[in-house]
Write a protein that holds these residues in place. Structure first.
Motif, short mmCIF file in Angstrom:
data_model
loop_
_atom_site.label_atom_id
_atom_site.label_comp_id
_atom_site.label_asym_id
_atom_site.label_seq_id
_atom_site.Cartn_x
_atom_site.Cartn_y
_atom_site.Cartn_z
N UNK A 19 76.92 -15.60 -6.73
CA UNK A 19 77.47 -16.15 -5.49
C UNK A 19 77.15 -15.27 -4.30
N UNK A 20 77.05 -15.89 -3.16
CA UNK A 20 76.93 -15.16 -1.90
C UNK A 20 78.31 -14.57 -1.59
N UNK A 21 78.37 -13.26 -1.36
CA UNK A 21 79.66 -12.62 -1.09
C UNK A 21 80.24 -13.04 0.25
N UNK A 22 79.41 -13.57 1.14
CA UNK A 22 79.87 -13.96 2.46
C UNK A 22 80.63 -15.28 2.43
N UNK A 23 80.02 -16.31 1.78
CA UNK A 23 80.65 -17.63 1.78
C UNK A 23 81.15 -18.06 0.40
N UNK A 24 80.90 -17.22 -0.63
CA UNK A 24 81.40 -17.45 -1.99
C UNK A 24 80.83 -18.69 -2.66
N UNK A 25 79.66 -19.15 -2.22
CA UNK A 25 79.02 -20.33 -2.80
C UNK A 25 77.91 -19.88 -3.74
N UNK A 26 77.76 -20.59 -4.88
CA UNK A 26 76.70 -20.27 -5.84
C UNK A 26 75.34 -20.41 -5.15
N UNK A 27 74.48 -19.45 -5.36
CA UNK A 27 73.20 -19.40 -4.68
C UNK A 27 72.24 -20.47 -5.21
N UNK A 28 71.61 -21.18 -4.29
CA UNK A 28 70.56 -22.15 -4.60
C UNK A 28 69.29 -21.74 -3.87
N UNK A 29 68.15 -22.15 -4.43
CA UNK A 29 66.86 -21.88 -3.80
C UNK A 29 66.05 -23.16 -3.73
N UNK A 30 65.17 -23.24 -2.73
CA UNK A 30 64.22 -24.34 -2.67
C UNK A 30 62.88 -23.85 -3.19
N UNK A 31 62.36 -24.54 -4.19
CA UNK A 31 61.10 -24.16 -4.80
C UNK A 31 59.95 -24.30 -3.80
N UNK A 32 59.10 -23.27 -3.72
CA UNK A 32 57.98 -23.31 -2.77
C UNK A 32 56.87 -24.24 -3.27
N UNK A 33 56.93 -24.61 -4.57
CA UNK A 33 55.88 -25.44 -5.15
C UNK A 33 56.23 -26.93 -5.11
N UNK A 34 57.37 -27.29 -5.78
CA UNK A 34 57.75 -28.72 -5.82
C UNK A 34 58.76 -29.08 -4.74
N UNK A 35 59.29 -28.06 -4.04
CA UNK A 35 60.22 -28.24 -2.91
C UNK A 35 61.59 -28.79 -3.31
N UNK A 37 65.44 -28.37 -4.82
CA UNK A 37 66.45 -27.32 -4.81
C UNK A 37 66.94 -27.07 -6.24
N UNK A 38 67.18 -25.79 -6.57
CA UNK A 38 67.70 -25.48 -7.90
C UNK A 38 68.70 -24.33 -7.80
N UNK A 39 69.63 -24.30 -8.73
CA UNK A 39 70.66 -23.27 -8.76
C UNK A 39 70.24 -22.15 -9.71
N UNK A 40 70.63 -20.92 -9.39
CA UNK A 40 70.31 -19.83 -10.30
C UNK A 40 71.34 -19.73 -11.43
N UNK A 41 72.29 -20.68 -11.46
CA UNK A 41 73.30 -20.71 -12.52
C UNK A 41 73.05 -21.93 -13.41
N UNK A 42 72.85 -21.70 -14.69
CA UNK A 42 72.60 -22.77 -15.64
C UNK A 42 73.93 -23.35 -16.12
N UNK A 43 74.23 -24.57 -15.76
CA UNK A 43 75.51 -25.19 -16.11
C UNK A 43 75.65 -25.40 -17.61
N UNK A 44 74.52 -25.61 -18.32
CA UNK A 44 74.59 -25.86 -19.76
C UNK A 44 74.93 -24.59 -20.54
N UNK A 45 74.22 -23.50 -20.21
CA UNK A 45 74.44 -22.24 -20.93
C UNK A 45 75.57 -21.40 -20.32
N UNK A 46 75.99 -21.79 -19.09
CA UNK A 46 77.02 -21.06 -18.36
C UNK A 46 76.58 -19.62 -18.08
N UNK A 47 75.28 -19.46 -17.84
CA UNK A 47 74.74 -18.14 -17.56
C UNK A 47 73.79 -18.17 -16.38
#
Length: 294
Positions: A19-35, A37-47
């Motif tokens: 999470x971002x310590x400033x706004x407490x939201x789970x970090x997401x990134x936009x892929x530079x290749x397919x554009x 958005x994806x989360x760095x947290x895997x909901x299935x594995x919880x990791x």
């Protein structure tokens, strides 16, 4: 280091942070290749998803692409060149899948050198080098002055001067204003001396699961692979002599030669203290386990 998609703050994630310590939201990134958005947290594995060991970027969960300039792209190009013309995408339909497995294997090998631990959970960098630095500090070598030597002894004594079974952490042990690294050296040295046992536990902190290093005070005798003998050598500085003496000897000057010129002409050379290239840990490097297999 990156920028939060939600609040725009620049940040650097540590350990298992998601999470971002400033706004407490789970970090997401936009892929530079397919554009996408994806989360760095895997909901299935919880990791938290694993970073690329080569470029350090997180792989896109949609297309698998990591850093824009990751060396693995170059590796793939070179692999295809080596395999051609006998092996091509036309001749082997699942060639990309096989290349991906090969790249993962190479990546694992490449990063494993820095992430290996002994049976006592001491990293190979500490076991093979940094513990030696700690040991020679105890002897007064590689310290700025006598005060520096006593400070290291003080840290080490503070760690082991507790009741057996006591649980310690580096953050709890270090003095306010001091660096955790200074205590990490002493903690790992204590493990090799059989004074501490390290355990990795998972603990919920600020609604996040984090890995914590906990050290238990024990008394098991020093590790069978620890060898602290002959770590320091007394050596003549004269390049034409290079006579060596044991550190324990009372000899301070080399009496096998004299300076032939210069301001010390006719004098016996004062011996220099040299750190030997011998490993303090005599465990074979190949027997260190990958850090992920604790």
């Amino acid at each position: 280091m990156s920028k939060c998609w939600n609040c725009g703050i620049e940040f650097t994630l540590k350990n298992e942070n998601i999470k971002c310590d400033e706004c407490k939201v789970i970090v997401n990134f936009q892929c530079h290749s397919c554009h996408e958005w994806f989360s760095l947290y895997n909901e299935k594995t919880k990791e938290k998803i694993k970073q690329c060991g080569i470029c350090g970027f997180f792989p896109c969960s949609h297309c698998g692409t990591c850093g824009q300039y990751c060396e693995k792209d170059l590796w793939q190009t070179q692999i295809i060149k080596i395999l051609a013309p006998e092996i091509t995408y036309q001749k082997v339909p699942n060639l990309q899948e096989k290349i991906n497995k090969l790249l993962s294997y190479i990546e694992d090998i490449k990063i494993s050198h820095d992430r290996r631990t002994c049976p006592n959970n001491v990293s190979i960098s500490y076991a093979k080098q940094k513990i030696k630095n700690c040991a020679v500090k105890m002897l007064g070598c590689r310290v700025k002055n006598e005060k520096d030597k006593l400070k290291f002894l003080e840290r080490y004594t503070k760690i082991i001067d507790v009741d057996l079974g006591t649980k310690l952490t580096i953050n709890q042990s270090r003095e306010e204003g001091s660096y955790g690294q200074e205590y990490r050296d002493a903690f790992n040295y204590a493990i090799c001396r059989g004074k501490l046992k390290k355990e990795i536990i998972k603990k919920e902190i600020d609604n996040e699961i984090k890995e914590i290093e906990v050290y238990h005070r024990i008394e098991n005798g020093h590790c069978q692979y620890l060898d602290l003998t002959n770590l320091i050598i007394k050596k003549c500085p004269n390049s034409k002599c290079k006579k060596e003496y044991k550190y324990e000897s009372q000899i301070e000057y080399c009496h096998h030669c004299q300076w032939k010129k210069g301001k010390h002409k006719g004098e016996y050379p004062k011996l220099k203290l040299i750190i030997s290239n011998k490993d303090t840990c005599q465990l074979n490097r190949g027997l260190f386990k990958k850090d992920g297999k604790r």
